[in-house]
Design an enzyme around this catalytic site. Structure first.
Site, PDB file in Angstrom:
ATOM      1  N   ARG A  40      51.549 -39.103  -1.455  1.00 43.02           N
ATOM      2  CA  ARG A  40      50.787 -39.891  -2.419  1.00 43.02           C
ATOM      3  C   ARG A  40      50.943 -40.811  -2.917  1.00 43.02           C
ATOM      4  O   ARG A  40      49.155 -41.236  -3.010  1.00 43.02           O
ATOM      5  CB  ARG A  40      50.595 -38.079  -3.661  1.00 43.02           C
ATOM      6  CG  ARG A  40      49.733 -36.709  -3.332  1.00 43.02           C
ATOM      7  CD  ARG A  40      50.262 -35.877  -5.093  1.00 43.02           C
ATOM      8  NE  ARG A  40      49.472 -35.000  -5.183  1.00 43.02           N
ATOM      9  CZ  ARG A  40      49.781 -33.822  -4.349  1.00 43.02           C
ATOM     10  NH1 ARG A  40      50.237 -33.426  -6.534  1.00 43.02           N
ATOM     11  NH2 ARG A  40      48.774 -32.928  -4.636  1.00 43.02           N
ATOM     12  N   LYS A 203      46.371 -14.027  -3.295  1.00 37.61           N
ATOM     13  CA  LYS A 203      45.333 -13.322  -4.221  1.00 37.61           C
ATOM     14  C   LYS A 203      43.898 -13.251  -3.642  1.00 37.61           C
ATOM     15  O   LYS A 203      43.447 -14.549  -3.414  1.00 37.61           O
ATOM     16  CB  LYS A 203      45.238 -14.052  -5.623  1.00 37.61           C
ATOM     17  CG  LYS A 203      47.010 -13.516  -6.045  1.00 37.61           C
ATOM     18  CD  LYS A 203      47.218 -14.414  -7.595  1.00 37.61           C
ATOM     19  CE  LYS A 203      48.288 -13.518  -8.261  1.00 37.61           C
ATOM     20  NZ  LYS A 203      48.236 -14.498  -9.525  1.00 37.61           N
ATOM     21  N   GLY A 348      46.607 -28.086  -1.738  1.00 36.53           N
ATOM     22  CA  GLY A 348      47.819 -26.886  -1.450  1.00 36.53           C
ATOM     23  C   GLY A 348      48.283 -25.935  -0.506  1.00 36.53           C
ATOM     24  O   GLY A 348      48.750 -27.324   0.499  1.00 36.53           O
ATOM     25  N   GLY A 371      43.918 -27.023  -6.449  1.00 37.47           N
ATOM     26  CA  GLY A 371      43.083 -27.401  -7.839  1.00 37.47           C
ATOM     27  C   GLY A 371      41.865 -27.656  -7.620  1.00 37.47           C
ATOM     28  O   GLY A 371      40.676 -27.098  -8.041  1.00 37.47           O
TER      29      GLY A 371
HETATM   30  P1  AMP Z   1      47.608 -19.090  -2.296  1.00 37.07           P
HETATM   31  O1  AMP Z   1      48.778 -20.210  -2.898  1.00 37.07           O
HETATM   32  O2  AMP Z   1      47.445 -18.567  -3.362  1.00 37.07           O
HETATM   33  O3  AMP Z   1      47.228 -20.128  -2.172  1.00 37.07           O
HETATM   34  O4  AMP Z   1      49.174 -18.093  -1.602  1.00 37.07           O
HETATM   35  C1  AMP Z   1      49.811 -18.901  -0.068  1.00 37.07           C
HETATM   36  C2  AMP Z   1      51.044 -18.144   0.065  1.00 37.07           C
HETATM   37  O5  AMP Z   1      50.590 -16.709   0.385  1.00 37.07           O
HETATM   38  C3  AMP Z   1      51.399 -18.568   0.509  1.00 37.07           C
HETATM   39  O6  AMP Z   1      53.369 -18.999   0.024  1.00 37.07           O
HETATM   40  C4  AMP Z   1      52.325 -17.059   1.745  1.00 37.07           C
HETATM   41  O7  AMP Z   1      53.207 -17.371   2.056  1.00 37.07           O
HETATM   42  C5  AMP Z   1      51.682 -16.810   0.968  1.00 37.07           C
HETATM   43  N1  AMP Z   1      51.011 -15.425   1.933  1.00 37.07           N
HETATM   44  C6  AMP Z   1      50.094 -15.366   3.001  1.00 37.07           C
HETATM   45  N2  AMP Z   1      49.847 -14.125   3.809  1.00 37.07           N
HETATM   46  C7  AMP Z   1      50.627 -13.203   2.737  1.00 37.07           C
HETATM   47  C8  AMP Z   1      50.660 -11.613   3.079  1.00 37.07           C
HETATM   48  N3  AMP Z   1      50.270 -11.770   4.462  1.00 37.07           N
HETATM   49  N4  AMP Z   1      52.378 -11.585   2.282  1.00 37.07           N
HETATM   50  C9  AMP Z   1      52.478 -12.247   1.491  1.00 37.07           C
HETATM   51  N5  AMP Z   1      52.606 -13.446   1.015  1.00 37.07           N
HETATM   52  C10 AMP Z   1      51.942 -13.947   2.208  1.00 37.07           C
END
Ligand code: AMP
Length: 390
Positions: A40, A203, A348, A371
């Site tokens: 950054r 999520k 991210g 974000g």
């Molecule tokens: P996010 O912060 O919502 O973009 O999620 C990213 C995180 O989702 C990463 O740390 C991944 O390890 C996790 N992730 C991706 N696929 C899976 C999965 N099938 N089960 C659990 N965690 C996951």
């Protein structure tokens, strides 16, 4: 039209002899006083160098981490950043260990380049920075003649150090923010087709805004990562112990009914538990399986769609890529992109996946703001951008 088109840029101003306040994003990871990733800081150099070359005196403002209590102050001290910036620029950076007061007010009299202490030190007393306290924005604005926003990563927030200052001074965007807008906006407004959106991460709830904004614009929506299993469950499939958001099942049922452009995984790389060193591929899960990556048939299906796409927006890894056992889906997708495609990667986790797996040269643009890029993909207006002079 790009939102950046009507907006003033740093190069639209005559900077000679001016005091220019530049809001940068120096929110870097620091462990025991050592910066573990200075990307950054590097990304801000172009704008800082430009202002100095044009004869401006430059006052840099940035936040670092969150400051909620006294013990957060030392953890989020910006002085290591001043040292690293000095090394990268090869010139003196005056660090002022304060966010207001006489030393701050006089800093640009004897120095050309000054970095103030973490703007969020002001959050300790009434969240003045984060709540855009009008007195604080006016005070910081009084330190300069011109304000430049080059902190894309905080542009989705209306804070005193961006929106607050911009409401008192002529303003513009720096090169980093301009690059983000120039890469992301045309793709959102007029993508060359076929246009594919890839969503992953943990999520569904975090991605609903993006799905709603892009579902009718995209030709394909590929869903992987943990979020895919709420979709699978909504189709009545057994997802074992995989990630799920039960309160989003109805949303997924409706969405799958509404759109035939959504592709969800048809096979899965699973384990009995997350720590296990053994994994296996299944089309249909049992009660004790946890799906941690997309399986090989899904990889092939996603690759076919990607090969036939001209424009791709990607947000969220397709598996638990931090563990080498479950990086395959994410990595195979990275390998599929070609130079004649436009590939935009949100900030991210997707950004760290592409960079850490070694594929940053395979994509057109990796956003510096998690974000902020997510909110752009949701079709929102970012206050740190919309407050800039036209
Ligand atoms: P996010 O912060 O919502 O973009 O999620 C990213 C995180 O989702 C990463 O740390 C991944 O390890 C996790 N992730 C991706 N696929 C899976 C999965 N099938 N089960 C659990 N965690 C996951």
């Amino acid at each position: 039209m790009k939102i950046g088109d009507t907006m003033k840029k740093i190069y639209d101003y005559d900077l000679g002899g001016k005091k220019v306040i530049i809001r940068v994003d120096f929110n870097v990871p620091i462990k025991d006083g050592v910066i573990t990733d200075d990307n950054r800081i590097k990304k801000s150099l172009k704008t800082i160098n430009y202002a100095l070359e044009k004869g401006a005196k430059v006052l840099l403002l940035s936040h670092l981490g969150r400051v909620k209590e006294e013990s957060d102050l030392a953890k989020n001290d910006l002085s290591p950043v001043a040292k690293r910036l000095e090394e990268l620029l090869g010139r003196k950076v005056t660090f002022i260990n304060a966010t207001r007061g006489e030393e701050v007010e006089n800093a640009l009299n004897d120095n050309d380049l000054v970095l103030l202490q973490n703007t969020r030190y002001e959050d300790l007393d009434g969240e003045k920075e984060s709540k855009n306290d009008p007195e604080l924005g006016a005070y910081w604005a009084s330190l300069g003649d011109l304000y430049i926003n080059d902190a894309f990563g905080t542009s989705h927030r209306a804070h005193a150090s961006n929106v607050g200052i911009a409401s008192h001074l002529p303003s513009g965007i720096g090169f980093l923010v301009e690059k983000e807008l120039d890469n992301i906006m045309p793709v959102l407004e007029n993508p060359e087709r076929p246009f594919t959106v890839i969503l992953g991460g943990s999520k569904v709830s975090d991605k609903i805004g993006v799905i709603e904004n892009l579902i009718d614009k995209a030709d394909n929506l590929l869903i992987g990562g943990g979020m895919a299993y709420t979709f699978l469950k909504s189709k009545g499939e057994n997802i074992g112990k995989s990630l799920v958001e039960d309160d989003k099942i109805d949303y997924c049922i409706d969405l799958l009914k509404k759109s035939d452009r959504i592709i969800i995984p048809k096979d899965h790389k699973c384990a009995k538990n997350i720590e296990s060193s053994e994994c296996y591929v299944k089309d249909v899960m049992d009660d004790d399986d946890i799906a941690l990556d997309i399986g090989p048939k899904t990889v092939e299906e996603f690759k076919d769609v990607i090969r036939n796409s001209k424009t791709i927006i990607w947000n969220g890894p397709l598996g638990m890529f931090e563990n080498p056992l479950y990086k395959t889906g994410t990595e195979e997708i990275c390998k599929t992109f070609t130079k004649d495609q436009t590939v935009i990667v949100g900030g991210g986790d997707s950004a760290s996946a592409v960079i850490n797996l070694g594929y940053k040269d395979n994509v057109t643009h990796i956003s510096t703001g998690g974000g902020a890029s997510l909110e752009l993909l949701e079709g929102k207006v970012l206050p740190g951008i919309s407050s800039i002079s036209e």
